[in-house]
Design a protein around this motif. Sequence first.
Motif, PDB file in Angstrom:
ATOM      1  N   PHE A   2     -26.325  53.691 -87.944  1.00 57.68           N
ATOM      2  CA  PHE A   2     -26.225  52.252 -88.185  1.00 57.68           C
ATOM      3  C   PHE A   2     -27.495  51.691 -88.816  1.00 57.68           C
ATOM      4  O   PHE A   2     -27.516  50.553 -89.271  1.00 57.68           O
ATOM      5  CB  PHE A   2     -25.886  51.508 -86.890  1.00 57.68           C
ATOM      6  CG  PHE A   2     -24.529  51.858 -86.353  1.00 57.68           C
ATOM      7  CD1 PHE A   2     -23.381  51.455 -87.014  1.00 57.68           C
ATOM      8  CD2 PHE A   2     -24.399  52.637 -85.216  1.00 57.68           C
ATOM      9  CE1 PHE A   2     -22.123  51.794 -86.543  1.00 57.68           C
ATOM     10  CE2 PHE A   2     -23.151  52.989 -84.730  1.00 57.68           C
ATOM     11  CZ  PHE A   2     -22.010  52.564 -85.399  1.00 57.68           C
ATOM     12  N   GLU A   3     -28.563  52.485 -88.844  1.00 57.04           N
ATOM     13  CA  GLU A   3     -29.814  52.076 -89.481  1.00 57.04           C
ATOM     14  C   GLU A   3     -29.876  52.511 -90.951  1.00 57.04           C
ATOM     15  O   GLU A   3     -30.809  52.159 -91.661  1.00 57.04           O
ATOM     16  CB  GLU A   3     -31.008  52.674 -88.724  1.00 57.04           C
ATOM     17  CG  GLU A   3     -31.127  52.213 -87.289  1.00 57.04           C
ATOM     18  CD  GLU A   3     -31.488  50.748 -87.164  1.00 57.04           C
ATOM     19  OE1 GLU A   3     -32.288  50.262 -87.990  1.00 57.04           O
ATOM     20  OE2 GLU A   3     -30.956  50.088 -86.257  1.00 57.04           O
ATOM     21  N   PRO A  28     -28.643  52.717 -94.986  1.00 52.18           N
ATOM     22  CA  PRO A  28     -28.214  51.663 -95.918  1.00 52.18           C
ATOM     23  C   PRO A  28     -26.703  51.408 -95.860  1.00 52.18           C
ATOM     24  O   PRO A  28     -25.905  52.353 -95.760  1.00 52.18           O
ATOM     25  CB  PRO A  28     -28.610  52.222 -97.292  1.00 52.18           C
ATOM     26  CG  PRO A  28     -29.698  53.203 -97.012  1.00 52.18           C
ATOM     27  CD  PRO A  28     -29.386  53.789 -95.662  1.00 52.18           C
ATOM     28  N   GLU A  29     -26.320  50.145 -95.945  1.00 50.70           N
ATOM     29  CA  GLU A  29     -24.910  49.758 -95.838  1.00 50.70           C
ATOM     30  C   GLU A  29     -24.041  50.358 -96.926  1.00 50.70           C
ATOM     31  O   GLU A  29     -22.864  50.633 -96.711  1.00 50.70           O
ATOM     32  CB  GLU A  29     -24.782  48.235 -95.843  1.00 50.70           C
ATOM     33  CG  GLU A  29     -25.293  47.591 -94.582  1.00 50.70           C
ATOM     34  CD  GLU A  29     -25.114  46.078 -94.589  1.00 50.70           C
ATOM     35  OE1 GLU A  29     -24.380  45.553 -95.448  1.00 50.70           O
ATOM     36  OE2 GLU A  29     -25.717  45.423 -93.719  1.00 50.70           O
ATOM     37  N   TRP A  30     -24.612  50.572 -98.110  1.00 56.41           N
ATOM     38  CA  TRP A  30     -23.804  51.076 -99.218  1.00 56.41           C
ATOM     39  C   TRP A  30     -23.191  52.442 -98.917  1.00 56.41           C
ATOM     40  O   TRP A  30     -22.177  52.809 -99.504  1.00 56.41           O
ATOM     41  CB  TRP A  30     -24.592  51.104-100.527  1.00 56.41           C
ATOM     42  CG  TRP A  30     -25.858  51.901-100.538  1.00 56.41           C
ATOM     43  CD1 TRP A  30     -27.123  51.439-100.320  1.00 56.41           C
ATOM     44  CD2 TRP A  30     -25.992  53.308-100.801  1.00 56.41           C
ATOM     45  NE1 TRP A  30     -28.036  52.463-100.418  1.00 56.41           N
ATOM     46  CE2 TRP A  30     -27.367  53.616-100.719  1.00 56.41           C
ATOM     47  CE3 TRP A  30     -25.095  54.331-101.099  1.00 56.41           C
ATOM     48  CZ2 TRP A  30     -27.860  54.902-100.919  1.00 56.41           C
ATOM     49  CZ3 TRP A  30     -25.585  55.621-101.301  1.00 56.41           C
ATOM     50  CH2 TRP A  30     -26.947  55.876-101.210  1.00 56.41           C
ATOM     51  N   GLY A  62     -21.513  53.224 -96.430  1.00 57.26           N
ATOM     52  CA  GLY A  62     -20.199  52.995 -95.846  1.00 57.26           C
ATOM     53  C   GLY A  62     -19.315  52.082 -96.667  1.00 57.26           C
ATOM     54  O   GLY A  62     -18.167  51.850 -96.303  1.00 57.26           O
ATOM     55  N   GLU A  63     -19.839  51.588 -97.790  1.00 50.66           N
ATOM     56  CA  GLU A  63     -19.095  50.591 -98.567  1.00 50.66           C
ATOM     57  C   GLU A  63     -18.718  51.028 -99.976  1.00 50.66           C
ATOM     58  O   GLU A  63     -17.872  50.398-100.597  1.00 50.66           O
ATOM     59  CB  GLU A  63     -19.939  49.319 -98.679  1.00 50.66           C
ATOM     60  CG  GLU A  63     -20.225  48.678 -97.343  1.00 50.66           C
ATOM     61  CD  GLU A  63     -21.226  47.544 -97.437  1.00 50.66           C
ATOM     62  OE1 GLU A  63     -21.891  47.403 -98.493  1.00 50.66           O
ATOM     63  OE2 GLU A  63     -21.353  46.803 -96.445  1.00 50.66           O
ATOM     64  N   ARG A  64     -19.344  52.061-100.504  1.00 52.80           N
ATOM     65  CA  ARG A  64     -19.113  52.467-101.894  1.00 52.80           C
ATOM     66  C   ARG A  64     -18.694  53.930-101.970  1.00 52.80           C
ATOM     67  O   ARG A  64     -18.781  54.667-100.997  1.00 52.80           O
ATOM     68  CB  ARG A  64     -20.406  52.303-102.710  1.00 52.80           C
ATOM     69  CG  ARG A  64     -20.932  50.903-102.755  1.00 52.80           C
ATOM     70  CD  ARG A  64     -22.096  50.849-103.710  1.00 52.80           C
ATOM     71  NE  ARG A  64     -22.919  49.672-103.490  1.00 52.80           N
ATOM     72  CZ  ARG A  64     -24.114  49.512-103.993  1.00 52.80           C
ATOM     73  NH1 ARG A  64     -24.651  50.446-104.747  1.00 52.80           N
ATOM     74  NH2 ARG A  64     -24.805  48.418-103.758  1.00 52.80           N
ATOM     75  N   VAL A 112     -21.143  56.894 -90.767  1.00 54.87           N
ATOM     76  CA  VAL A 112     -21.498  55.573 -91.317  1.00 54.87           C
ATOM     77  C   VAL A 112     -20.273  54.682 -91.479  1.00 54.87           C
ATOM     78  O   VAL A 112     -20.346  53.611 -92.081  1.00 54.87           O
ATOM     79  CB  VAL A 112     -22.263  55.693 -92.657  1.00 54.87           C
ATOM     80  CG1 VAL A 112     -23.587  56.405 -92.450  1.00 54.87           C
ATOM     81  CG2 VAL A 112     -21.425  56.358 -93.733  1.00 54.87           C
TER      82      VAL A 112
END
Length: 135
Positions: free
Chosen positions: A13-14, A16-18, A20-22, A117
């Motif tokens: 969870f630490e 980078p968000e990308w 899990g998003e891209r 992620v």
Amino acid sequence: MTAESSYAAVDPFELPEWLGERDVTWAAESGLRSGPGVTGLLSAEGDASLGCDLLAVDAAYPVPVAPEGVRLRAHQAWHHGEVHLVDHGGRLTLVVPGTGFTADLVLDAVSRLARAVGASAEHYSVRLRIGGSGR
């Protein structure tokens, strides 16, 4: 062998968000046959990238590649369908059971990272390098 303190656990969870998003690609920067460690890079559209290596934690000759505690956590995570994530040398490292890598093992490790992620493995791809066999 390196001290266990140089294998700091990473919370997915630490990351980078990308991740899990891209759509994400893990690309090997060294060959699978180069030994227990394979350097690589996670990347996505928009110039997002993150160094991400693989380490086969059971390699023990001429010396163990990782401390016993790291090896134990890698096996526990793998047994539960997960992958042990650490920061090793300032780089995200996927620590997996084994002494080396096959294409299938790399695919399995990266798939487990995707799940960690919160992404589907359908959004992850892998680019391999063969080299390092010495032949």
